[in-house]
Motif scaffolding. Structure first.
Motif, PDB file in Angstrom:
ATOM      1  N   TYR A 126      -5.949  14.585  -5.034  1.00 57.34           N
ATOM      2  CA  TYR A 126      -5.124  15.432  -5.767  1.00 57.34           C
ATOM      3  C   TYR A 126      -4.136  16.178  -4.912  1.00 57.34           C
ATOM      4  N   LEU A 127      -2.833  15.887  -4.968  1.00 56.77           N
ATOM      5  CA  LEU A 127      -2.075  16.575  -3.876  1.00 56.77           C
ATOM      6  C   LEU A 127      -0.668  17.214  -4.763  1.00 56.77           C
ATOM      7  N   THR A 128      -0.715  18.568  -4.263  1.00 53.93           N
ATOM      8  CA  THR A 128       0.430  19.294  -5.036  1.00 53.93           C
ATOM      9  C   THR A 128       1.700  19.015  -4.408  1.00 53.93           C
ATOM     10  N   LYS A 129       2.987  19.422  -5.138  1.00 59.06           N
ATOM     11  CA  LYS A 129       4.153  19.376  -4.662  1.00 59.06           C
ATOM     12  C   LYS A 129       4.524  20.778  -4.115  1.00 59.06           C
ATOM     13  N   PRO A 130       5.104  21.029  -3.314  1.00 58.02           N
ATOM     14  CA  PRO A 130       5.883  20.122  -2.394  1.00 58.02           C
ATOM     15  C   PRO A 130       4.733  19.667  -1.366  1.00 58.02           C
ATOM     16  N   PHE A 131       4.714  18.440  -0.629  1.00 59.65           N
ATOM     17  CA  PHE A 131       3.564  17.746   0.172  1.00 59.65           C
ATOM     18  C   PHE A 131       3.968  17.336   1.485  1.00 59.65           C
ATOM     19  N   SER A 132       3.154  17.409   2.139  1.00 60.35           N
ATOM     20  CA  SER A 132       3.442  16.802   3.666  1.00 60.35           C
ATOM     21  C   SER A 132       3.299  15.183   3.439  1.00 60.35           C
ATOM     22  N   PHE A 133       4.321  14.431   3.783  1.00 56.72           N
ATOM     23  CA  PHE A 133       4.364  13.163   3.768  1.00 56.72           C
ATOM     24  C   PHE A 133       3.262  12.527   4.521  1.00 56.72           C
ATOM     25  N   PHE A 148       3.750  -0.410   3.693  1.00 62.01           N
ATOM     26  CA  PHE A 148       3.064  -0.573   2.357  1.00 62.01           C
ATOM     27  C   PHE A 148       4.161  -1.301   1.539  1.00 62.01           C
ATOM     28  N   ALA A 149       3.506  -1.999   0.492  1.00 65.97           N
ATOM     29  CA  ALA A 149       4.399  -2.654  -0.376  1.00 65.97           C
ATOM     30  C   ALA A 149       4.452  -1.822  -1.658  1.00 65.97           C
ATOM     31  N   VAL A 150       5.599  -1.494  -2.270  1.00 67.98           N
ATOM     32  CA  VAL A 150       5.495  -0.243  -3.140  1.00 67.98           C
ATOM     33  C   VAL A 150       6.181  -0.844  -4.566  1.00 67.98           C
ATOM     34  N   ASP A 151       5.626  -0.553  -5.648  1.00 65.06           N
ATOM     35  CA  ASP A 151       6.308  -0.763  -6.706  1.00 65.06           C
ATOM     36  C   ASP A 151       6.672   0.804  -7.288  1.00 65.06           C
ATOM     37  N   LEU A 152       7.577   0.895  -8.426  1.00 67.37           N
ATOM     38  CA  LEU A 152       8.064   2.030  -8.937  1.00 67.37           C
ATOM     39  C   LEU A 152       7.981   1.921 -10.260  1.00 67.37           C
ATOM     40  N   ALA A 153       7.472   3.090 -11.201  1.00 66.23           N
ATOM     41  CA  ALA A 153       7.813   3.364 -12.387  1.00 66.23           C
ATOM     42  C   ALA A 153       8.072   4.941 -12.640  1.00 66.23           C
ATOM     43  N   GLU A 187      12.171   7.098  -4.943  1.00 65.02           N
ATOM     44  CA  GLU A 187      12.870   6.317  -4.094  1.00 65.02           C
ATOM     45  C   GLU A 187      12.606   6.790  -2.659  1.00 65.02           C
ATOM     46  N   SER A 188      12.346   8.031  -2.227  1.00 70.28           N
ATOM     47  CA  SER A 188      12.027   8.694  -0.731  1.00 70.28           C
ATOM     48  C   SER A 188      10.671   8.092  -0.637  1.00 70.28           C
ATOM     49  N   LEU A 189       9.665   8.226  -1.458  1.00 76.66           N
ATOM     50  CA  LEU A 189       8.281   7.866  -1.298  1.00 76.66           C
ATOM     51  C   LEU A 189       8.424   6.204  -0.873  1.00 76.66           C
ATOM     52  N   ARG A 190       9.125   5.500  -1.686  1.00 74.90           N
ATOM     53  CA  ARG A 190       9.116   4.121  -1.609  1.00 74.90           C
ATOM     54  C   ARG A 190       9.739   3.753  -0.124  1.00 74.90           C
ATOM     55  N   ALA A 191      10.638   4.341   0.165  1.00 81.48           N
ATOM     56  CA  ALA A 191      11.221   4.399   1.694  1.00 81.48           C
ATOM     57  C   ALA A 191      10.385   4.554   2.668  1.00 81.48           C
ATOM     58  N   VAL A 248       0.833  -0.442  -3.525  1.00 77.05           N
ATOM     59  CA  VAL A 248       0.743   0.726  -3.898  1.00 77.05           C
ATOM     60  C   VAL A 248       1.912   0.960  -5.209  1.00 77.05           C
ATOM     61  N   LEU A 249       1.273   1.514  -6.101  1.00 74.93           N
ATOM     62  CA  LEU A 249       2.435   1.749  -7.326  1.00 74.93           C
ATOM     63  C   LEU A 249       2.417   3.195  -7.514  1.00 74.93           C
ATOM     64  N   VAL A 250       3.715   3.867  -7.300  1.00 66.42           N
ATOM     65  CA  VAL A 250       4.201   5.354  -7.479  1.00 66.42           C
ATOM     66  C   VAL A 250       4.942   5.315  -8.674  1.00 66.42           C
ATOM     67  N   VAL A 251       4.322   6.072  -9.551  1.00 60.04           N
ATOM     68  CA  VAL A 251       4.822   6.719 -10.753  1.00 60.04           C
ATOM     69  C   VAL A 251       5.339   8.026 -10.908  1.00 60.04           C
ATOM     70  N   ASP A 252       6.321   8.263 -10.842  1.00 61.99           N
ATOM     71  CA  ASP A 252       7.204   9.627 -10.788  1.00 61.99           C
ATOM     72  C   ASP A 252       8.560   9.750 -11.442  1.00 61.99           C
TER      73      ASP A 252
END
Length: 225
Positions: free
Chosen positions: A98-105, A25-30, A14-18, A3-7
């Motif tokens: 589509y998911l709005t913040k704040p969201f349930s993990f 999951f394997a996670v890359d960040l941008a 970082e919290s999402l990656r952890a 998964v790529l997380v762009v935020d």
């Protein structure tokens, strides 16, 4: 599952990656749109979590660019915006969910798995009604070979009619689909935008694609008028 997380909110990213790595999951960040776009082009991902409000290049443009390049990696758009119009715009540029913040993990994880299961499905780039063609991701419209300049709201009205071409849509349905269900202004605003559209896509070409059914609403003819 990669998964790529762009935020651009680095602590959230970082919290999402952890959390996602704890789920296997394997996670890359941008942290901006430019880096996110580069990573999405250079690597194979099962899904992309894409924030809307990004530095340099926003999430809408990242999504639209990938789709224009025929990159069909499933995209979950993540944003603090929660208006219906923002959701419509995100999905019309090519996002899968589509998911709005704040969201349930747990909800985010479930939605990621759901769009990844569906896979990277190629989808048609254009909508057509006769010689009218619309590109939702680029917000462009043509009548034959002539490109027509529309405002964002004019395009949204035409896109709604094109997605349901041949069907009669009431003023209320158009208001709900374009302005949102909580719109409290004058419903005759629909007539104003229909008139604008006719002046741009019909009258200069001697056509009548947008039809009025008195007492019922409006319809885009399936043959483009």
């Amino acid at each position: 599952m990669r998964v790529l997380v762009v935020d651009d909110e680095k602590r959230l990213a970082e919290s999402l990656r952890a959390g996602l790595e704890a789920e296997g999951f394997a996670v890359d960040l941008a942290h901006d749109g430019v880096d996110g776009l580069w990573l999405a082009r250079e690597n194979e991902y099962d899904a992309i979590v894409l924030d809307l409000m990004l530095p340099q290049v926003n999430g809408y443009r990242v999504c639209a660019t990938l789709r224009a390049e025929r990159n069909w990696t499933p995209i979950l758009m993540l944003t603090a915006k929660d208006g219906e119009w923002d959701q419509v715009e995100g999905l019309d540029t090519g996002a899968d969910d589509y998911l709005t913040k704040p969201f349930s993990f747990p909800v985010l994880v479930a939605r990621l798995r759901a769009i990844a299961r569906r896979g990277a499905r190629e989808r048609p780039a254009l909508l057509e009604a006769g010689d009218i063609r619309l590109d939702p991701s680029a917000r462009r419209v043509w009548r034959g070979d002539a490109e027509i300049e529309l405002t964002a709201r004019e395009f949204a009205v035409l896109l709604l009619l094109a997605r349901r071409r041949g069907e009669v849509l009431s003023k209320r349905q158009i208001l709900d689909g374009v302005w949102g269900g909580d719109f409290e202004g004058d419903p005759n605003i629909v007539e104003v935008y229909v008139r604008h559209l006719r002046n741009k896509i019909d009258r200069p070409y001697g056509r009548q694609a947008i039809q009025t059914l008195r007492g019922a609403g409006y319809r885009l003819g399936g043959d483009g008028g």
